[in-house]
Structures are given as C-alpha cells and as structure tokens.
Design an enzyme around this catalytic site. Structure first.
Site, PDB file in Angstrom:
ATOM      1  N   SER A   1       0.840  -1.185   0.000  1.00 50.31           N
ATOM      2  CA  SER A   1       0.000   0.000   0.000  1.00 50.31           C
ATOM      3  C   SER A   1       0.886   1.250   0.000  1.00 50.31           C
ATOM      4  CB  SER A   1      -0.953  -0.043   1.197  1.00 50.31           C
ATOM      5  OG  SER A   1      -1.994   0.878   1.035  1.00 50.31           O
TER       6      SER A   1
ATOM      7  N   ASP B   1      -9.605  -3.561  -5.618  1.00 49.13           N
ATOM      8  CA  ASP B   1      -9.065  -2.722  -4.550  1.00 49.13           C
ATOM      9  C   ASP B   1      -9.561  -1.288  -4.735  1.00 49.13           C
ATOM     10  OD1 ASP B   1      -7.554  -1.393  -2.658  1.00 49.13           O
ATOM     11  OD2 ASP B   1      -5.689  -2.416  -3.169  1.00 49.13           O
TER      12      ASP B   1
ATOM     13  N   HIS C   1      -8.223  -4.879  -1.271  1.00 48.01           N
ATOM     14  CA  HIS C   1      -6.958  -4.350  -0.754  1.00 48.01           C
ATOM     15  C   HIS C   1      -6.175  -5.404   0.023  1.00 48.01           C
ATOM     16  CE1 HIS C   1      -4.326  -0.989  -0.098  1.00 48.01           C
ATOM     17  NE2 HIS C   1      -4.345  -1.150   1.216  1.00 48.01           N
TER      18      HIS C   1
END
Length: 749
Positions: free
Chosen positions: A598, A684, A719
């Site tokens: 991320s 995501d 995610h």
C-alpha cells in the site's frame, strides 16, 4: 505484519475470448511466454505549467475487455516466470498450515447476557460466530470469568450467529464489514462484501428463529449499531470517491430508500465515522483528517434526536472522545493535541470535560487535565468502563496500557495509573475488549517471538490472568532472536530497526536479508507474531523492519517528519537501514530484498528508483506507485482525503513539484532494476490496480537490466487480497517464495 479486498460472465458472452484479446495486446503470439506489452495511448495532463504524457492511463478502463485481457496476460506471464517457485510456495503453505491450530476458538467475551466467541474448523476458510448464555449468580468475578470451551467441542446451548463458510458459499469473495447484536439479544445486523470493494450489504437476522428479515440495505460501509429498543440500525455510507460521508438510520420493516440521513459531511477532505458509546446510549460521530477533527453526539434512545455539535473543526483540534458519567453528570474524556489552555500537545494529552462546557466558546471552556503532554510518551487513545479509564500509550516505541479509576479523575484526588508489566523489551500490549459493566478488562499481548496472548485484568485488584496463548504447532521461541538496533540517516536522525533471525544466524556478512517498511499515516510497525514469517527465518533470512519516518513509533514528530514536504525522509531512511544492516554484518551486500504494501508499496517504488543496486528483489504489495496521478484527481477514491497526508498538488505548485520528484511511476530511470513483483487486486478501492499495472509496463520499457518484472493480480479480491484464510496463506507463500528464490535461500538452515 501490522498493516490497517467480480464475477464475470463466460467468454462466449463477451465476444472474443480473453486469450485472443491477450494476443492482440502483446508482442508475441503466446500469452505468458514474454512480458505482455500494453499498447501506448498518449494522454496529456498539465498542472502548474508542467505537462506529463502518460502512455498507459488507458489501463484504468476496468470494464474494457482489452484491459481485462491484458491483466490476465500479466497473470499468465507471472505464472510462467515464477513457475519454478511452485514447490517452494507449496512447502511454505504447508508450513503455515501445519503450524496453525486450524480448529480453534477465541476466548469468550461477555456482552449483556451472552458469551460471544468465534470458532475456526480445519478445512474451512472462514470464522464461525457463536454465543452461549451467561449466568448471573451475584458473584461478579465468577459471572465475568469466561467459560472454558474446548476447540472442536460444542457446548450445551451454543448458538451459531453467523457461519462465514455458509455465507461465502458460491461467492467469489466474502468479508464482514461489521456485526451488531440488539440490546435484547434477539437480532443480529451484519454487513457482507462479496466483491472485495468494501461496499457492503446490510442484513438482519432474527436469532430466535434463524431467519433473515426482509430488510436489506446495499452500499453500506464499516460500522453498525442498534438503537436501544432494537427497532433501528445506524450505518455509514460512502460517496462515489469511497469517502464515508453520511450517517443514516434504517427502521426495521421499512424500505431502504426511506432511510433518513442523520448527518452528512460535504467537505471532500474529511472522513466520517461513528462509535457506539460504552453505555450504548449515544453515537459519537467523528469527522476529520490527519490534522484536525470535529465531534458530534447523537442520543439514540430518542428516535427523533439529531446530532449535536460538541467540538467544531474550526478550533483545529485533532481529538477523540469517550463519554462517561461521573457523579451523575455527563462528561467526555478527550484525547487531543491542544486544549483551550494548552496551545500545543503534539503527542496528545487527556482531559475531562463536562458536557455543559461544550456550549461555551472554546477559549472559555474548562478542561481538567488527566494526562499532561509529554515529549517521550504518545497517547494513542482511551476507553472507559463504568468505573475505570483505560489509556493506550506509546513509550520507547512500545504500545502499552495504563488503567486508573474514574473516582477523582481530573482532580487532585486522581489515582496514579497502573500499567500491567510484561517481561519482554519489545512487545505490544493493547486493549482487546472492555465491556462497560465488566469488573475485568481484556488485554492482548504479543511480540515478535510470542504468539498472541489474551489476559483479563481485574480492575479491583490489578490481578492479570492469562486466558489463552494462541497455539503454534512445533514452535520453540528459543530458536529465534528479535532485537532492536538503530541506523543513522544522512541528517543524523537515529532510525529504529528491528532485526529478527534464526538463532543460528550470525552477523558474519553472509546472510540473506528481507527489509520490510511502511512509513505513512502515523502507523507503527509494532511487535506482532507472524506464523508465515517463521518460514523465512527458518531459511536463514534475517527479517528486518525499518521503522522509517512517516510512521508513529517515536511520537507525532516522527510522523510529521515523514509526510507532505518531508516525505522523502521515509525513502532515505529505508535506504539508510539497508546500508546499516550490510555494514553491521547482518546481510550480504548482494543478498538483500525489500517488501512493503500500500503506502509501503510507494516506499518500494521510491527506493527502487533511488537505490536499485541495493536490492536483489523487491515485492510491492498493492503499491501506491502513481500517487501524483491519483491525488490530482479528487473524483478518484480517497484522493481528496489524501491532501492532509501528501499535500494538495492541485492547488500548491510546490507540492506538485515535490510529489512529482518522488512518485515512482514518474521517476523510472534507465538503470538496471532488480527483480520486481507487483501484487495487486482488481477490486481494490484503496490503491487502484491501474497504478501497478502502469508501473510495471513503464519499468519494462525503461530498465536497462534483464531481471524479470512481474505483476500478479487477484481478479476477485480487494486491498487485502483474496478472501479466506487458506487463500491468504497462499498469498503470503507466493510473496515469500518470490523473495527466498531471489535470495538463494530456499533451503532450511
């Protein structure tokens, strides 16, 4: 690690098959044989007099069959390029599975008249949520001592509230976004995501009959709460940019279209959420960003009530609140970075404020200090029971808990806080539950070497009782070492470094090493135990965590020194840590890999550009590698919310120039890049798949090296990747096998 997830019709219903379309977008007639090359469609954008040409922006068209075909070709290439790693992936998966007690359960937690717990069963992907009736004998300690329940053995009266395995059956993805039980224990509200985009469907189940009510609300976000009478459910809604902006209420038995908006936030840079007060009488609505916030309260015992402002954003106070009644008067425990009489408290302080004070002008309000500001202690937050205040804080990088009675709070009669003591130097102790009426509070303890433990702390006596340590099959803590080291940045700043290794590994300069980092949003990489990590350590790899600036390990200043116009400190700190472990003998200079996800994926992309020669391989998980493009478009998910983290490049030319100087996608250079794997998910919503898709295309185009650059995309995930614990283990096995193969560390020591 600490880290904060579509079904498609058949090819016949889409015209040309995906495989046929893949041929059209690659340079070879065999998808998977060589890296797929997307066509170039130049797209220009101009900001502050600067024009950037993006040849791969067209890959953002998620519903374009050609894009889907290209992504599937990427998967085919990744599979072909890493096919030889499959036996290692299988071995790591088996090690994770064998070490995990697959049939297990949580320590029951009491809420009202029930003990709630979760079960897992061997061979099943998801948790089963259960409960059993609690007894009320009049002996508080006995009544709040959890029943002993054996793994795999149902007990009399056990009731299954929700079986995740049944809910997931026939679905490409399954995740829970929240659960709430009505005050009388008869109704269960829960939110389900079957796509991975973190937009949930709210459902309500009658626990007396097991039947679902007709009520369904689509598009809800995390967090649910019942009204005290069980007739209403409160929930949050996101807008088109995936920003939670509304609090709504659903009256059971009515249509969702009639749900009333109780609160709406129009500022695109503010995030909205709510918490149910510990005594379950009000909702605390919080609106904010990383620099200031606003609080409202809603009396949920009154169906006609509307939110009441407590503390306005106009005061620019970053804060959180916990309501509590003392001597029959409503107060709020406020954790904040300033008060009416203390201008700056960057590490936060804790105050007690009577409800009536909020009706006065801020400068005139009286706030009684409970915990004063300290430069060496960061207050992370608070919780309350009917009798005690619980404070989460960080000292010497370590998260811990302190407890003190409400009696005398904020006065000279206030008691000294008590902190449960533990033996290890590097650990994490955090609140795992504190029911309002309970004479016990639950504390979770873990470290890099200690599997999670659940303790109950008795408020009256200070006695700490171990309820459970997560079993890990075949694990011996004496086989491993975890220690703290410090690297020095170019500006002289000392950077905390965690070094984990097998006990047989010495600092002789020959070992392979994996350096992990994150460094954003004030998130700390705290000591936690990870079964998958053992498979890395067992192969002689030194596992290093670089606690770079931008995280929260050393207080608010550590975060401030790694955000906005200081963001590059995160990247150079990571490089300094890498150089330090080589110099200290923990790693061979040609056997170092890096990993981050991320915002940590942005870190990976940045260090790949700044110091590609330091790394044999880099794994970027759901990487935020095209940050500037995303943040320049406020209509994209979360973009406007990011301005308080990175700056606003739309309005500020200095921010634009600074971000452009480090955003990975726009700084790829003609240098020999190491092996790189980008791992992402189609659905995501936090970091769109298009960022790594574009990044790997440009890397392949520009690199002067010959190392393979691959992208693995989960087509039914979000995610966090695919759903289900076994699928999660496969993801970890893929990532670690990629690293171990690159480092030549495939055999156990």
């Amino acid at each position: 690690m600490s880290e904060p997830t579509l079904s498609a019709s058949s090819p016949a219903e889409r015209g040309p098959s995906h495989a046929e379309l893949a041929v059209a977008t690659t340079t070879t007639p065999h998808a998977g044989a060589t890296p797929p090359r997307a066509k170039k469609v130049p797209t220009e954008r101009t900001h502050h007099g600067d024009t950037f040409v993006d040849n791969y922006e067209w890959l953002r068209e998620k519903d374009n069959a050609e894009v889907v075909a290209h992504l599937e070709a990427e998967n085919a290439y990744a599979a072909a390029a890493t096919e030889h790693q499959q036996p290692l992936r299988d071995a790591i998966f088996a090690e994770i599975k064998n070490r995990t007690e697959e049939t297990d359960l949580s320590v029951p937690a009491r809420k009202r008249g029930w003990w709630y717990f979760t079960r897992t069963e061997e061979g099943k992907q998801y948790f089963v949520q259960c409960r059993v009736a609690a007894a009320d004998t009049g002996d508080a300690r006995a009544d709040w001592t959890p029943p002993v329940i054996e793994s795999g053995t149902p007990i009399d009266g056990e009731q299954v509230l929700l079986d995740g395995n049944a809910e997931a059956e026939g679905q490409p993805f399954f995740s829970l976004g929240g659960m709430a039980v009505s005050e009388d224990g008869n109704l269960l509200a829960y939110a389900v995501d079957n796509a991975g985009d973190e937009r949930f469907a709210l459902r309500v189940k009658d626990l007396r009959t097991g039947e679902l009510l007709a009520d369904t609300v689509e598009g809800v976000f995390y967090g649910l709460a019942f009204s005290p009478d069980g007739e209403r459910v409160y929930y949050t809604v996101v807008d088109d940019t995936w920003r939670p902006h509304q609090i709504k209420v659903h009256v059971l038995g009515t249509e969702a279209i009639d749900d009333v908006v109780l609160f709406e936030e129009g500022d695109a840079g503010m995030w909205t959420g709510f918490d149910l007060s510990p005594d379950r009488t009000e909702l605390l609505i919080s609106v904010g960003n990383s620099e200031y916030s606003e609080s409202h309260t809603l009396d949920i015992s009154d169906p006609d009530a509307r939110p009441r402002l407590l503390l306005s954003r106009d005061e620019r106070v970053l804060h959180s609140m916990d309501p509590v009644s003392i001597d029959g008067r409503r107060h709020y425990v406020v954790t904040s970075n300033r008060t009416p009489h203390v201008e700056k408290a960057p590490n936060n302080m804790v105050s007690l404020v009577a409800d009536a004070e909020f009706a006065r002008p801020f400068a005139e309000q009286e706030w009684a200090t409970v915990f004063a500001h300290r430069d060496d202690v960061k207050i992370e937050g608070t919780a309350v029971t009917a009798t005690h205040l619980l404070v989460g804080l960080r000292r010497d990088t370590t998260e811990r808990v302190q407890i003190l009675p409400l009696v005398g709070l904020g006065t000279e009669a206030q008691s000294e806080p008590v902190e449960p003591a533990f033996d290890e130097a590097l650990y994490t102790a955090s609140l795992a539950g504190a029911d309002f009426e309970s004479p016990l509070v639950r504390v979770e303890y873990t470290s890099f070497l200690t599997p999670p433990r659940i303790y109950d702390y008795e408020l009256a006596t200070g006695e700490l009782t171990l309820r459970k340590e997560t079993p890990v099959n075949g694990y011996n803590a004496d086989d491993y070492v975890a220690e703290r080291d410090w690297a020095t940045a170019a500006d002289g700043t000392r950077i905390p470094v965690t070094i984990m290794r097998h006990a047989s590994v010495a600092a002789d300069g020959s070992s392979p090493a994996l350096v992990y980092g994150y460094g954003s949003y004030e998130m700390s990489m705290d000591p936690t135990f990870g079964i998958p990590r053992l498979s890395v350590l067992d192969r002689g790899v030194v596992f290093v965590i670089a606690h770079v600036r931008g995280g929260g390990e050393l207080g608010r200043s550590w975060y401030d020194d790694g955000k906005k116009l200081a963001k590059k400190n995160s990247f150079t700190d990571f490089i300094a840590v890498t150089e330090h472990i080589v110099k200290a003998g923990w790693a061979a200079p040609d056997r170092v890999a890096a990993m981050g996800g991320s915002a940590g994926g942005l870190l990976m992309g940045a260090v790949a550009n700044l110091a590609p020669q330091l790394y044999r391989a880099i794994v970027a998980q759901v990487p935020f590698v095209d940050a500037l493009t995303s943040i320049l478009d406020p209509d994209l998910p979360l973009s406007a919310l990011e301005w308080e983290e990175w700056g606003n490049p739309i309005e500020d030319a200095t921010v634009y120039k600074y971000m452009k100087s480090y955003t990975p996608y726009q700084n790829i250079a003609p240098v020999p890049y190491p092996k790189i794997a980008a791992v992402t998910s189609l659905n995501d919503t936090r970091v769109l798949y298009v960022e790594p898709a574009k990044w790997v295309q440009k890397l392949r185009e520009v690199t002067t090296g010959t190392e393979p650059i691959v992208m693995k995309i989960e087509m039914d995930g979000g995610h966090g990747g695919a759903s289900g614990r076994y699928e999660g283990w496969k993801d970890r096995a893929w990532d670690y096998a990629y690293v171990l193969d690159a480092l030549g560390a495939t055999e156990k020591v």
